[in-house]
Motif scaffolding. Structure first.
Motif, PDB file in Angstrom:
ATOM      1  N   THR A 121       0.905  -1.219  -0.025  1.00  0.00           N
ATOM      2  CA  THR A 121       0.035  -0.013   0.059  1.00  0.00           C
ATOM      3  C   THR A 121       0.818   1.448  -0.035  1.00  0.00           C
ATOM      4  O   THR A 121       2.133   1.206   0.472  1.00  0.00           O
ATOM      5  N   GLY A 122       0.275   2.520  -0.368  1.00  0.00           N
ATOM      6  CA  GLY A 122       1.006   3.561  -0.277  1.00  0.00           C
ATOM      7  C   GLY A 122       1.342   3.976   1.446  1.00  0.00           C
ATOM      8  O   GLY A 122       2.750   4.343   1.479  1.00  0.00           O
ATOM      9  N   GLY A 123       0.714   3.647   2.287  1.00  0.00           N
ATOM     10  CA  GLY A 123       0.726   3.747   3.375  1.00  0.00           C
ATOM     11  C   GLY A 123       2.207   3.101   3.794  1.00  0.00           C
ATOM     12  O   GLY A 123       3.005   3.410   4.673  1.00  0.00           O
ATOM     13  N   ASP A 124       2.381   1.613   3.534  1.00  0.00           N
ATOM     14  CA  ASP A 124       3.627   0.927   3.971  1.00  0.00           C
ATOM     15  C   ASP A 124       4.646   1.768   3.220  1.00  0.00           C
ATOM     16  O   ASP A 124       5.774   1.616   3.987  1.00  0.00           O
TER      17      ASP A 124
ATOM     18  N   GLY B 153      -2.128  17.602   5.033  1.00  0.00           N
ATOM     19  CA  GLY B 153      -1.417  16.282   4.463  1.00  0.00           C
ATOM     20  C   GLY B 153      -2.290  14.947   4.794  1.00  0.00           C
ATOM     21  O   GLY B 153      -2.525  14.854   5.677  1.00  0.00           O
ATOM     22  N   TYR B 154      -1.873  14.138   3.738  1.00  0.00           N
ATOM     23  CA  TYR B 154      -2.355  12.662   4.005  1.00  0.00           C
ATOM     24  C   TYR B 154      -1.512  11.802   3.478  1.00  0.00           C
ATOM     25  O   TYR B 154      -1.032  11.693   2.400  1.00  0.00           O
ATOM     26  N   HIS B 155      -1.089  10.712   4.429  1.00  0.00           N
ATOM     27  CA  HIS B 155      -0.164   9.874   4.111  1.00  0.00           C
ATOM     28  C   HIS B 155      -0.309   8.425   4.175  1.00  0.00           C
ATOM     29  O   HIS B 155       0.426   7.686   4.146  1.00  0.00           O
ATOM     30  N   GLY B 156      -1.550   8.165   4.996  1.00  0.00           N
ATOM     31  CA  GLY B 156      -1.691   6.836   5.094  1.00  0.00           C
ATOM     32  C   GLY B 156      -2.727   6.593   6.022  1.00  0.00           C
ATOM     33  O   GLY B 156      -3.078   7.489   7.139  1.00  0.00           O
TER      34      GLY B 156
ATOM     35  N   PHE C 136       5.969  16.138   1.974  1.00  0.00           N
ATOM     36  CA  PHE C 136       4.609  16.558   1.649  1.00  0.00           C
ATOM     37  C   PHE C 136       4.102  16.028   0.333  1.00  0.00           C
ATOM     38  O   PHE C 136       4.920  15.522  -0.585  1.00  0.00           O
ATOM     39  N   GLU C 137       2.993  16.507  -0.075  1.00  0.00           N
ATOM     40  CA  GLU C 137       2.407  16.216  -1.499  1.00  0.00           C
ATOM     41  C   GLU C 137       2.612  17.486  -2.195  1.00  0.00           C
ATOM     42  O   GLU C 137       2.067  18.527  -1.537  1.00  0.00           O
ATOM     43  N   THR C 138       2.875  17.628  -3.423  1.00  0.00           N
ATOM     44  CA  THR C 138       2.948  18.707  -4.060  1.00  0.00           C
ATOM     45  C   THR C 138       1.463  19.258  -4.339  1.00  0.00           C
ATOM     46  O   THR C 138       1.295  20.418  -4.711  1.00  0.00           O
TER      47      THR C 138
ATOM     48  N   ILE D  49       8.958  13.458  -1.282  1.00  0.00           N
ATOM     49  CA  ILE D  49       7.576  13.857  -1.918  1.00  0.00           C
ATOM     50  C   ILE D  49       6.742  12.483  -1.907  1.00  0.00           C
ATOM     51  O   ILE D  49       7.045  11.501  -2.603  1.00  0.00           O
ATOM     52  N   ASP D  50       5.488  12.817  -1.358  1.00  0.00           N
ATOM     53  CA  ASP D  50       4.471  11.685  -1.433  1.00  0.00           C
ATOM     54  C   ASP D  50       3.983  11.713  -2.801  1.00  0.00           C
ATOM     55  O   ASP D  50       2.941  12.632  -3.115  1.00  0.00           O
ATOM     56  N   GLU D  51       4.188  10.860  -3.792  1.00  0.00           N
ATOM     57  CA  GLU D  51       3.559  10.983  -4.966  1.00  0.00           C
ATOM     58  C   GLU D  51       2.687   9.790  -5.215  1.00  0.00           C
ATOM     59  O   GLU D  51       2.188   9.383  -6.130  1.00  0.00           O
ATOM     60  N   VAL D  52       2.008   9.377  -4.092  1.00  0.00           N
ATOM     61  CA  VAL D  52       1.184   8.257  -4.021  1.00  0.00           C
ATOM     62  C   VAL D  52      -0.280   8.518  -4.893  1.00  0.00           C
ATOM     63  O   VAL D  52      -0.604   7.877  -5.956  1.00  0.00           O
ATOM     64  N   GLN D  53      -0.623   9.617  -4.989  1.00  0.00           N
ATOM     65  CA  GLN D  53      -1.850  10.273  -5.456  1.00  0.00           C
ATOM     66  C   GLN D  53      -1.291  10.878  -6.879  1.00  0.00           C
ATOM     67  O   GLN D  53      -2.226  10.745  -7.891  1.00  0.00           O
ATOM     68  N   THR D  54      -0.505  11.618  -6.614  1.00  0.00           N
ATOM     69  CA  THR D  54      -0.038  12.743  -7.765  1.00  0.00           C
ATOM     70  C   THR D  54       0.679  12.012  -8.894  1.00  0.00           C
ATOM     71  O   THR D  54       0.481  12.367 -10.012  1.00  0.00           O
TER      72      THR D  54
ATOM     73  N   SER E  59       2.601   4.720  -5.414  1.00  0.00           N
ATOM     74  CA  SER E  59       1.622   3.643  -5.125  1.00  0.00           C
ATOM     75  C   SER E  59       0.206   3.854  -6.301  1.00  0.00           C
ATOM     76  O   SER E  59       0.739   4.286  -7.162  1.00  0.00           O
ATOM     77  N   LYS E  60      -0.771   3.352  -5.975  1.00  0.00           N
ATOM     78  CA  LYS E  60      -1.818   3.792  -6.547  1.00  0.00           C
ATOM     79  C   LYS E  60      -1.630   3.287  -8.083  1.00  0.00           C
ATOM     80  O   LYS E  60      -1.490   2.312  -8.623  1.00  0.00           O
ATOM     81  N   ALA E  61      -1.512   4.302  -9.002  1.00  0.00           N
ATOM     82  CA  ALA E  61      -1.313   4.173 -10.467  1.00  0.00           C
ATOM     83  C   ALA E  61      -0.198   3.290 -10.886  1.00  0.00           C
ATOM     84  O   ALA E  61      -0.481   2.725 -11.926  1.00  0.00           O
TER      85      ALA E  61
HETATM   86  C1  LIG Z   1      -0.849  11.205  -0.853  1.00  0.00           C
HETATM   87  C2  LIG Z   1      -1.261   9.892  -0.194  1.00  0.00           C
HETATM   88  N1  LIG Z   1      -0.472   9.007   0.453  1.00  0.00           N
HETATM   89  C3  LIG Z   1      -0.485   7.953   0.884  1.00  0.00           C
HETATM   90  C4  LIG Z   1      -1.676   7.364   0.640  1.00  0.00           C
HETATM   91  C5  LIG Z   1      -2.113   6.199   1.551  1.00  0.00           C
HETATM   92  O1  LIG Z   1      -2.139   5.063   0.399  1.00  0.00           O
HETATM   93  P1  LIG Z   1      -2.551   3.709   0.970  1.00  0.00           P
HETATM   94  O2  LIG Z   1      -4.281   4.015   0.923  1.00  0.00           O
HETATM   95  O3  LIG Z   1      -2.558   2.555  -0.283  1.00  0.00           O
HETATM   96  O4  LIG Z   1      -2.187   3.208   2.065  1.00  0.00           O
HETATM   97  C6  LIG Z   1      -2.627   8.125   0.115  1.00  0.00           C
HETATM   98  C7  LIG Z   1      -4.078   7.338  -0.128  1.00  0.00           C
HETATM   99  O5  LIG Z   1      -4.925   8.070  -0.524  1.00  0.00           O
HETATM  100  C8  LIG Z   1      -2.469   9.193  -0.503  1.00  0.00           C
HETATM  101  O6  LIG Z   1      -3.552  10.024  -1.262  1.00  0.00           O
END
Ligand SMILES: Cc1ncc(COP(=O)(O)O)c(C=O)c1O
Length: 449
Positions: free
Chosen positions: A120-123, A147-150, A222-224, A255-260, A284-286
């Motif tokens: 997952t993104g969180g991991d 910010g959101y990181h998991g 951070f997320e951009t 840089i958290d690129e999980v969503q971007t 992660s994600k895409a």
């Molecule tokens: C920017 C960002 N980082 C981390 C996460 C966490 O990813 P996951 O839900 O796969 O753990 C998300 C999930 O929406 C996210 O948007």
């Protein structure tokens, strides 16, 4: 022709409610059971079709069941490749890493290391935190409001939203929240250009003040474009400033690129808009082409952790790697990054036009196909920086009314008042126009409720 289902949406939703956890979230706001999906569309149990602008929370870059992704997964099966290998290497993995590394900025490519996470993104964010703490021998983390990181203990600690945090004791200590340049609700009460200049000034001062109360940090993260925080793009100049400030002080920038990441913002990686290279970034994600996959990519100078420092069973999902390779290739061969930028601009402009018509639209913002509309109560007084109080009821009304009209949208951000658009990158001009037209009708209906 859609499949004839013997069971209805309602029956499946009722079963779900009876048996699944109280922590479930999306079905409460998007009440359907998905029977089939293709491209930007999903079809429910009764044959109703929806334009899916949630797309697995931004996961489905190529939409649902894209032929290139299906073919890549079928190939894995036809070739009798292993499906799961921990972190043991395979030709499928090698191809994935080659494809991903070929997209990295020059100069960084030769210095880059990759850690597969689980999945997952969180991991992967957890792994990134452990990586920088080990490499620097420090413990403080600088993160940002909104910010959101998991949803793990560590990632929740560095995320802003108080809702999920308030009932959970023992989150990671020594995290410090800094003001994000959210210009509509400016943390400094000024708004506009000045907002991000003050933010940079404030952060630089904090880091240089021997009495700031914060020990030298292990990283800034951070997320951009803040996603869950409400589709808030940081000004490009501010991103550059954060890179300068961290670089000058030897603080690793994550840089958290999980969503971007992977084209969503109109660049393959969102930090490319600012022409910077972070020390660490997380995907992660895409990147898994619809399947679970996450990785941390970082500068080899940080590679000081020991064997086994970040393990996890499911780090070897071959289907996800094959789907990810196919997604990256398709994006490159079909200019989808530029397309996402163009479609995002069209969506943004159309929504900005609606803003002239409806005073309930306080702000329209985004970068690429990560767009948000902040709904406010125009009857309430303005703040010093010009914003008005959020109106979550109208925002959730828009989500409900859009759903009735065949459009799936997400609502999030501060006070749940931001209607969010995260369509697949393959969205067409006609579909963008249809999304905006349904959104307009839904807004009118929500205001009449
Ligand atoms: C920017 C960002 N980082 C981390 C996460 C966490 O990813 P996951 O839900 O796969 O753990 C998300 C999930 O929406 C996210 O948007």
């Amino acid at each position: 022709m859609s499949i004839q289902n013997a069971i209805s949406n309602r029956e499946l939703l009722d079963q779900q409610e009876r048996r699944e956890s109280n922590a479930r979230s999306y079905p409460r706001r998007i009440p359907l059971a998905i029977s089939e999906a293709e491209g930007i569309y999903v079809t429910d149990m009764e044959g109703n079709k929806y334009l899916d602008c949630l797309a697995g929370a931004g996961t489905l870059a190529l939409g649902h069941n894209h032929p290139a992704v299906i073919e890549a997964m079928e190939q894995v099966i036809r070739d009798k490749r292993p499906l799961h290998t921990l972190d043991i290497t395979t030709p499928v993995k090698e191809e994935f890493v080659n494809e991903l590394f070929s997209t990295l900025p020059e100069g960084f490519r030769d210095r880059a290391k990759i850690q597969f996470c689980g999945p997952t993104g969180g991991d992967a964010i957890e792994a990134a935190l452990k990586l920088v703490k080990t490499a620097t021998g420090r413990q403080s983390i600088l993160t940002f409001q909104g910010g959101y990181h998991g949803a793990t203990h560590g990632t929740m600690a560095i995320s802003g939203n108080l809702g999920p945090k308030k009932n959970v004791q023992g989150l990671m200590p020594d995290t410090h929240f800094l003001p994000y340049p959210y210009t509509y609700r400016c943390p400094f009460g000024v708004g506009g250009e000045e907002s991000h200049l003050i933010s940079s000034q404030y952060i630089e001062n904090l880091l240089d003040d021997p009495e700031s109360g914060i020990l030298p940090p292990a990283a800034m993260i951070f997320e951009t474009v803040q996603g869950e925080g409400g589709s808030i793009p940081a000004p490009i100049e501010w991103i550059r400033e954060m890179r300068r400030i961290t670089e000058e002080r030897g603080i690793p920038l994550i840089i958290d690129e999980v969503q971007t990441g992977i084209g969503r913002t109109g660049e393959l990686f969102s930090f490319e808009h600012a022409g910077i290279v972070p020390d660490v970034f997380v995907l992660s994600k895409a990147i898994g082409g619809s399947l679970p996959l996450s990785v941390v990519i970082y500068d080899r100078d940080l590679d000081a952790w020991e064997p086994g420092a970040h393990i996890g069973t499911f780090r070897g999902n071959q289907m996800a790697m094959a789907a990810g390779t196919a997604t990256l290739k398709f994006i490159k061969e079909n200019r989808l990054v530029a397309h996402a930028g163009e479609m995002g601009e069209r969506l943004l402009q159309s929504l900005q036009e609606l803003q002239q018509e409806f005073p309930e639209i306080g702000d329209v913002r985004g970068r690429g196909l990560m767009v948000g509309v902040e709904i406010i109560d125009p009857a309430k007084p303005h703040s010093a920086s010009g914003s008005q109080p959020a109106d979550p009821d109208v925002a959730s009304g828009i989500q409900r009314e859009s759903f009735k009209r065949g459009l799936i949208l997400e609502v999030g951000g501060r006070h749940g008042a931001v209607v969010r658009f995260l369509p697949p990158l393959i969205i067409t001009r006609e579909q963008v126009d249809e999304v905006v037209s349904i959104f307009r009708e839904a807004l009118i209906a929500s205001l009449a409720e």
